[in-house]
Enzyme design. Structure first.
Site, PDB file in Angstrom:
ATOM      1  N   GLY A   1       0.765  -1.244   0.000  1.00 54.80           N
ATOM      2  CA  GLY A   1       0.000   0.000   0.000  1.00 54.80           C
ATOM      3  C   GLY A   1       0.787   1.281   0.000  1.00 54.80           C
TER       4      GLY A   1
ATOM      5  N   GLU B   1       4.098  -6.167   2.903  1.00 53.38           N
ATOM      6  CA  GLU B   1       4.096  -6.769   1.560  1.00 53.38           C
ATOM      7  C   GLU B   1       4.170  -5.675   0.503  1.00 53.38           C
ATOM      8  OE1 GLU B   1       0.290  -8.628   1.746  1.00 53.38           O
ATOM      9  OE2 GLU B   1       0.959 -10.277   3.005  1.00 53.38           O
ATOM     10  N   PRO B   2       5.228  -4.881   0.502  1.00 54.13           N
ATOM     11  CA  PRO B   2       5.284  -3.781  -0.466  1.00 54.13           C
ATOM     12  C   PRO B   2       5.502  -4.298  -1.880  1.00 54.13           C
ATOM     13  CG  PRO B   2       7.365  -3.980   0.695  1.00 54.13           C
ATOM     14  CD  PRO B   2       6.433  -4.977   1.331  1.00 54.13           C
TER      15      PRO B   2
ATOM     16  N   ARG C   1      -2.063   0.766 -16.931  1.00 55.01           N
ATOM     17  CA  ARG C   1      -2.473   1.663 -15.842  1.00 55.01           C
ATOM     18  C   ARG C   1      -3.202   2.927 -16.307  1.00 55.01           C
ATOM     19  NH1 ARG C   1       0.127   3.757 -12.305  1.00 55.01           N
ATOM     20  NH2 ARG C   1      -1.133   3.025 -10.568  1.00 55.01           N
TER      21      ARG C   1
ATOM     22  N   CYS D   1      -6.776  -0.557 -30.967  1.00 55.33           N
ATOM     23  CA  CYS D   1      -8.016   0.021 -31.490  1.00 55.33           C
ATOM     24  C   CYS D   1      -9.016   0.248 -30.374  1.00 55.33           C
ATOM     25  CB  CYS D   1      -8.573  -0.887 -32.574  1.00 55.33           C
ATOM     26  SG  CYS D   1      -7.384  -1.077 -33.896  1.00 55.33           S
TER      27      CYS D   1
HETATM   28  N1  LLP Z   1      -0.564  -7.309  -0.415  1.00 57.30           N
HETATM   29  C1  LLP Z   1      -1.820  -7.527  -0.895  1.00 57.30           C
HETATM   30  C2  LLP Z   1      -2.683  -8.468  -0.183  1.00 57.30           C
HETATM   31  C3  LLP Z   1      -2.253  -6.861  -2.046  1.00 57.30           C
HETATM   32  O1  LLP Z   1      -3.484  -7.067  -2.500  1.00 57.30           O
HETATM   33  C4  LLP Z   1      -1.384  -5.961  -2.704  1.00 57.30           C
HETATM   34  C5  LLP Z   1      -1.797  -5.265  -3.913  1.00 57.30           C
HETATM   35  C6  LLP Z   1      -0.083  -5.767  -2.177  1.00 57.30           C
HETATM   36  C7  LLP Z   1       0.285  -6.455  -1.022  1.00 57.30           C
HETATM   37  C8  LLP Z   1       0.920  -4.832  -2.795  1.00 57.30           C
HETATM   38  O2  LLP Z   1       0.448  -3.530  -2.777  1.00 57.30           O
HETATM   39  P1  LLP Z   1       1.379  -2.289  -3.166  1.00 57.30           P
HETATM   40  O3  LLP Z   1       2.468  -2.183  -2.129  1.00 57.30           O
HETATM   41  O4  LLP Z   1       1.941  -2.532  -4.501  1.00 57.30           O
HETATM   42  O5  LLP Z   1       0.451  -1.136  -3.111  1.00 57.30           O
HETATM   43  N2  LLP Z   1      -2.655  -2.805 -10.366  1.00 57.30           N
HETATM   44  C9  LLP Z   1      -2.780  -1.686  -9.449  1.00 57.30           C
HETATM   45  C10 LLP Z   1      -2.388  -2.068  -8.047  1.00 57.30           C
HETATM   46  C11 LLP Z   1      -3.186  -3.228  -7.499  1.00 57.30           C
HETATM   47  C12 LLP Z   1      -2.712  -3.652  -6.137  1.00 57.30           C
HETATM   48  C13 LLP Z   1      -3.374  -4.924  -5.725  1.00 57.30           C
HETATM   49  N3  LLP Z   1      -2.936  -5.444  -4.474  1.00 57.30           N
HETATM   50  C14 LLP Z   1      -1.954  -0.514  -9.984  1.00 57.30           C
HETATM   51  O6  LLP Z   1      -1.397  -0.619 -11.070  1.00 57.30           O
HETATM   52  O7  LLP Z   1      -1.898   0.544  -9.352  1.00 57.30           O
END
Ligand code: LLP
Length: 393
Positions: A232, A267-268, A306, A335
């Site tokens: 997150g 979990e970054p 994105r 397209c």
């Molecule tokens: N842990 C869990 C359970 C998750 O669902 C996610 C992301 C993460 C960790 C990693 O999150 P981060 O640190 O990357 O924010 N496709 C979207 C992002 C979807 C994230 C889904 N879950 C984008 O391109 O912004």
């Protein structure tokens, strides 16, 4: 600095992008190894399990293994990639709202750090998988605290009504079901708040929810030794500085103070690798129409989803910088009217077919979400480092 101009040519980790473009067909992703390493080292002491959904390029994964990180996987494919890259199972966490039996069995057999339980209904499935492989499974309950964090609605996963996680009113019953199953062992809770969070206030609410649930579960006699805060942590996608993990860790320590010791896990995904990557595309055609200047490039929503999916704004820089510039709309080759990478991009006025452009901050959720729409090949990837040959090491 990950990206910089040298004699007006854009370089990634000191490598001029035109020379990288001689080694891969465009569009391709290039990742800076020093940037990935610096970010991996910025996280405080905790289990830092890189979310493979952000980037699953094997050389980049091996670099994170070398930094001592763990992995967060959500599918059999990610699990097997994590294993092949060398992540030790005791640093792997398994997430997902639809984990396959095969994933559960392989992960439990290997002894992963935790399986983050997404639903009460998953308990019997984990019990069956544990029995099938003759091992006990370590579980964390993924709690959905019903928080309204500030991010794109598509990236909210801990809000009321979301299909992720265990809703508050079921948490104690789930803990009880885990306690009653000899095949299962409760290690803690998991609270992924959503993705691309920039405001400390959002984390305040997440930390308060963690405190509340550790207290309630422990009060009911359940052993909670670990809080996994999920991913997150966002990036600004501009020149402005990104939020820093040390600040978040401090906030968490303040928010959890007074509780008996807890292990922390994160979990970054995005924060670790987004800044390290560029998508290199080539101009195919330049068109004047409707008073606008459309620059059509060879990779659009197929290579980088994105902007089309979240209206995400990525900066686009010319690989050969020159003046004067004029504002352009950079469009992909597919397209679809939504295949626009960015509008109002200042680009050299003499930009022409064959020129290269770099789409910035695309190391996370770029290649991993690429697709073969319009029968285009998937983009290539490479990891570049200072003392390394630029590709395939
Ligand atoms: N842990 C869990 C359970 C998750 O669902 C996610 C992301 C993460 C960790 C990693 O999150 P981060 O640190 O990357 O924010 N496709 C979207 C992002 C979807 C994230 C889904 N879950 C984008 O391109 O912004």
């Amino acid at each position: 600095m990950t990206l910089s101009y040298r004699h007006h040519i854009l370089c990634l980790a000191e490598h001029p992008l035109p020379s990288l473009a001689e080694q891969r067909d465009t569009p391709f992703y290039a990742y800076s190894l020093p940037s990935v390493q610096a970010r991996a080292r910025a996280f405080p002491r905790a289990l830092v399990a890189f979310a493979l959904k952000a980037n699953r390029y094997p050389p980049l994964l091996r670099a994170l293994v070398a930094e001592g990180l763990g992995a967060d996987v959500v599918s059999l494919g990610e699990w097997r990639l994590a294993q092949a890259a060398g992540f030790p199972p005791e640093r792997v966490v398994v997430n997902g709202n639809a984990k396959s039996d095969a994933l559960l069995q392989e992960a439990i057999a290997a002894g992963v750090q935790s399986i983050n339980l997404d639903a009460a209904e998953e308990v019997p499935r984990v019990v069956a998988a544990a029995r099938a492989v003759g091992k006990t499974a370590a579980l964390a309950i993924r709690i959905n605290p019903g928080l309204d964090v500030h991010t794109h609605p598509h990236l909210q996963v801990a809000a009321q009504g979301s299909h992720f996680g265990v809703p508050p009113e079921q948490v104690l019953a789930v803990a009880q079901a885990i306690a009653e199953a000899p095949e299962l062992r409760l290690v803690g809770i998991h609270l992924h708040p959503g993705s691309q969070l920039l405001a400390a206030a959002d984390w305040e609410a997440v930390v308060a929810a963690a405190r509340e649930w550790v207290t309630r579960l422990r009060g009911a006699g359940f052993p909670v030794q670990q809080v996994n805060f999920g991913g997150g942590l966002g990036i600004t996608y501009t020149d402005a500085p990104d939020p820093q993990p040390e600040a978040l860790a401090e906030q968490i320590h303040r928010g959890l103070s007074g509780l008996a010791p807890l292990r922390l896990a994160f979990e970054p995904g995005r924060w670790l690798v987004a800044r390290a990557g560029v998508l290199v595309v080539r101009v195919v055609q330049v068109k004047h129409a409707w008073g606008q200047w459309f620059v059509a490039v060879d990779g659009g929503m197929n290579a980088l989803l994105r902007p089309a999916l979240y209206r995400a704004r990525h900066r686009i820089w010319p690989v050969r910088r020159r003046e004067p510039t004029r504002p352009a709309t950079v469009v992909g080759p597919n397209c679809e009217s939504t295949d626009v990478l960015a509008r109002d991009v200042p680009l050299p006025a003499d930009l022409a077919a064959g020129d290269l452009l770099a789409v910035l901050d695309t190391g996370a959720y770029g290649a991993s979400m690429a697709n073969a729409y319009n029968a285009r090949p998937l983009p290539g990837e490479m990891l570049v480092g200072e003392s390394l040959p630029p590709a395939d090491f």
